[in-house]
Write a protein that holds these residues in place. Structure first.
Motif, mmCIF file in Angstrom:
data_model
loop_
_atom_site.group_PDB
_atom_site.id
_atom_site.type_symbol
_atom_site.label_atom_id
_atom_site.label_comp_id
_atom_site.label_asym_id
_atom_site.label_seq_id
_atom_site.Cartn_x
_atom_site.Cartn_y
_atom_site.Cartn_z
ATOM 1 N N SER A 5 15.649 -37.254 6.893
ATOM 2 C CA SER A 5 15.166 -37.293 5.513
ATOM 3 C C SER A 5 15.419 -38.637 4.847
ATOM 4 O O SER A 5 14.648 -39.054 3.986
ATOM 5 C CB SER A 5 15.795 -36.171 4.692
ATOM 6 O OG SER A 5 17.194 -36.322 4.640
ATOM 7 N N THR A 6 16.480 -39.334 5.241
ATOM 8 C CA THR A 6 16.780 -40.641 4.665
ATOM 9 C C THR A 6 17.153 -41.594 5.783
ATOM 10 O O THR A 6 18.110 -41.355 6.518
ATOM 11 C CB THR A 6 17.935 -40.558 3.641
ATOM 12 O OG1 THR A 6 17.611 -39.586 2.647
ATOM 13 C CG2 THR A 6 18.173 -41.907 2.978
ATOM 14 N N GLY A 31 10.035 -38.621 4.915
ATOM 15 C CA GLY A 31 11.359 -39.007 4.440
ATOM 16 C C GLY A 31 11.351 -40.333 3.693
ATOM 17 O O GLY A 31 10.324 -40.988 3.545
ATOM 18 N N THR A 32 12.510 -40.719 3.227
ATOM 19 C CA THR A 32 12.693 -41.950 2.473
ATOM 20 C C THR A 32 13.235 -43.038 3.382
ATOM 21 O O THR A 32 14.178 -42.812 4.133
ATOM 22 C CB THR A 32 13.689 -41.733 1.315
ATOM 23 O OG1 THR A 32 13.161 -40.714 0.455
ATOM 24 C CG2 THR A 32 13.926 -43.001 0.525
ATOM 25 N N VAL A 33 12.649 -44.216 3.293
ATOM 26 C CA VAL A 33 13.164 -45.395 3.986
ATOM 27 C C VAL A 33 13.860 -46.266 2.959
ATOM 28 O O VAL A 33 13.252 -46.659 1.959
ATOM 29 C CB VAL A 33 12.037 -46.190 4.677
ATOM 30 C CG1 VAL A 33 12.596 -47.460 5.317
ATOM 31 C CG2 VAL A 33 11.331 -45.340 5.718
ATOM 32 N N VAL A 34 15.124 -46.543 3.189
ATOM 33 C CA VAL A 34 15.895 -47.427 2.326
ATOM 34 C C VAL A 34 16.056 -48.745 3.074
ATOM 35 O O VAL A 34 16.742 -48.805 4.091
ATOM 36 C CB VAL A 34 17.279 -46.837 1.976
ATOM 37 C CG1 VAL A 34 18.052 -47.788 1.065
ATOM 38 C CG2 VAL A 34 17.132 -45.462 1.331
ATOM 39 N N ILE A 35 15.387 -49.777 2.578
ATOM 40 C CA ILE A 35 15.452 -51.086 3.217
ATOM 41 C C ILE A 35 16.553 -51.888 2.548
ATOM 42 O O ILE A 35 16.548 -52.075 1.335
ATOM 43 C CB ILE A 35 14.117 -51.837 3.094
ATOM 44 C CG1 ILE A 35 12.985 -51.021 3.701
ATOM 45 C CG2 ILE A 35 14.223 -53.211 3.752
ATOM 46 C CD1 ILE A 35 11.611 -51.596 3.458
ATOM 47 N N ALA A 36 17.486 -52.368 3.364
ATOM 48 C CA ALA A 36 18.632 -53.100 2.840
ATOM 49 C C ALA A 36 18.621 -54.542 3.316
ATOM 50 O O ALA A 36 18.294 -54.822 4.463
ATOM 51 C CB ALA A 36 19.927 -52.428 3.292
ATOM 52 N N CYS A 37 18.975 -55.426 2.429
ATOM 53 C CA CYS A 37 19.175 -56.830 2.776
ATOM 54 C C CYS A 37 20.512 -57.256 2.187
ATOM 55 O O CYS A 37 20.700 -57.236 0.969
ATOM 56 C CB CYS A 37 18.047 -57.702 2.225
ATOM 57 S SG CYS A 37 18.200 -59.432 2.715
ATOM 58 N N ALA A 38 21.440 -57.566 3.069
ATOM 59 C CA ALA A 38 22.753 -58.025 2.616
ATOM 60 C C ALA A 38 22.664 -59.508 2.293
ATOM 61 O O ALA A 38 21.951 -60.263 2.954
ATOM 62 C CB ALA A 38 23.796 -57.774 3.701
ATOM 63 N N TYR A 39 23.379 -59.922 1.272
ATOM 64 C CA TYR A 39 23.380 -61.336 0.903
ATOM 65 C C TYR A 39 24.769 -61.721 0.415
ATOM 66 O O TYR A 39 25.587 -60.876 0.052
ATOM 67 C CB TYR A 39 22.337 -61.631 -0.179
ATOM 68 C CG TYR A 39 22.688 -61.080 -1.540
ATOM 69 C CD1 TYR A 39 23.336 -61.876 -2.484
ATOM 70 C CD2 TYR A 39 22.394 -59.769 -1.885
ATOM 71 C CE1 TYR A 39 23.671 -61.368 -3.729
ATOM 72 C CE2 TYR A 39 22.717 -59.262 -3.122
ATOM 73 C CZ TYR A 39 23.353 -60.060 -4.045
ATOM 74 O OH TYR A 39 23.697 -59.553 -5.270
ATOM 75 N N PHE A 40 25.016 -63.022 0.450
ATOM 76 C CA PHE A 40 26.248 -63.578 -0.063
ATOM 77 C C PHE A 40 25.922 -64.364 -1.317
ATOM 78 O O PHE A 40 24.880 -65.032 -1.373
ATOM 79 C CB PHE A 40 26.890 -64.510 0.965
ATOM 80 C CG PHE A 40 27.416 -63.786 2.173
ATOM 81 C CD1 PHE A 40 28.679 -63.225 2.167
ATOM 82 C CD2 PHE A 40 26.643 -63.660 3.312
ATOM 83 C CE1 PHE A 40 29.158 -62.550 3.277
ATOM 84 C CE2 PHE A 40 27.114 -62.996 4.429
ATOM 85 C CZ PHE A 40 28.373 -62.438 4.414
ATOM 86 N N PRO A 41 26.799 -64.290 -2.345
ATOM 87 C CA PRO A 41 26.559 -65.076 -3.554
ATOM 88 C C PRO A 41 26.466 -66.553 -3.189
ATOM 89 O O PRO A 41 27.084 -66.999 -2.235
ATOM 90 C CB PRO A 41 27.776 -64.815 -4.436
ATOM 91 C CG PRO A 41 28.541 -63.743 -3.782
ATOM 92 C CD PRO A 41 28.055 -63.580 -2.393
ATOM 93 N N THR A 84 5.962 -43.588 3.332
ATOM 94 C CA THR A 84 5.375 -43.264 2.039
ATOM 95 C C THR A 84 6.346 -43.478 0.889
ATOM 96 O O THR A 84 5.938 -43.807 -0.217
ATOM 97 C CB THR A 84 4.871 -41.804 2.012
ATOM 98 O OG1 THR A 84 5.943 -40.934 2.358
ATOM 99 C CG2 THR A 84 3.725 -41.617 2.996
ATOM 100 N N THR A 85 7.626 -43.275 1.138
ATOM 101 C CA THR A 85 8.640 -43.488 0.105
ATOM 102 C C THR A 85 9.594 -44.569 0.590
ATOM 103 O O THR A 85 10.309 -44.383 1.580
ATOM 104 C CB THR A 85 9.427 -42.195 -0.175
ATOM 105 O OG1 THR A 85 8.506 -41.151 -0.499
ATOM 106 C CG2 THR A 85 10.417 -42.389 -1.308
#
Length: 147
Positions: A5-6, A31-41, A84-85
């Motif tokens: 689902s996620t 289901g939901t796709v959560v796309i993450a991009c990690a970054y540093f300040p 879709t989400t």
């Protein structure tokens, strides 16, 4: 539906990571796709740590500005693959830590990452994102063959 689902998928903007995003989009079903991009300040101390952690890819995720463009591109690719989400998340910190925390925060069923760095000498000696998340994740992990 795929049974997940996620789904959380990490990207750094590289073609390899975008292939993982496409795979996540393709298997998401409803289901939901959560796309993450990690970054540093974008400050001196964090920049040095990011360069050590990310090596050749450090230029891609320094500061939050490039992160927004990376997430926009990744969202387009996920939707193009059938998602879709889609939710975009810019997360400050090291990629492994950021992905693992996000999995917990959104109660993900699946974490998707590319295999880049998994079979390299540096990856074997220093660790790689796919190897580290596979060992530590609290959910299923799909390592997509992207290289």
């Amino acid at each position: 539906m795929s049974g997940y689902s996620t789904i959380v998928v990490g990207t750094d903007g590289s073609e390899s990571s975008l292939k993982a995003v496409e795979r996540a989009g393709a298997i998401a079903g409803g289901g939901t796709v959560v796309i993450a991009c990690a970054y540093f300040p974008n400050d001196g101390k964090a920049a040095n740590g990011a360069t050590d952690t990310l090596r050749d890819e450090a230029y891609q995720v320094m500061g939050s500005s490039p992160t927004e463009e990376i997430l926009r591109t990744a969202k387009e690719r996920a939707i193009g693959a059938g998602a879709t989400t889609v939710v975009q998340r810019a997360v400050q910190g090291a990629p492994v830590d950021a992905l693992l925390q996000l999995v917990v925060d959104v109660q993900a069923d699946l974490l998707v990452v590319g295999n880049r760095g998994l079979n390299s000498i540096a990856g074997r000696l220093l660790g790689s994102v796919p190897a580290d998340v596979a060992r530590k994740a609290a959910c299923d992990v799909l390592i997509v063959h992207t290289t």
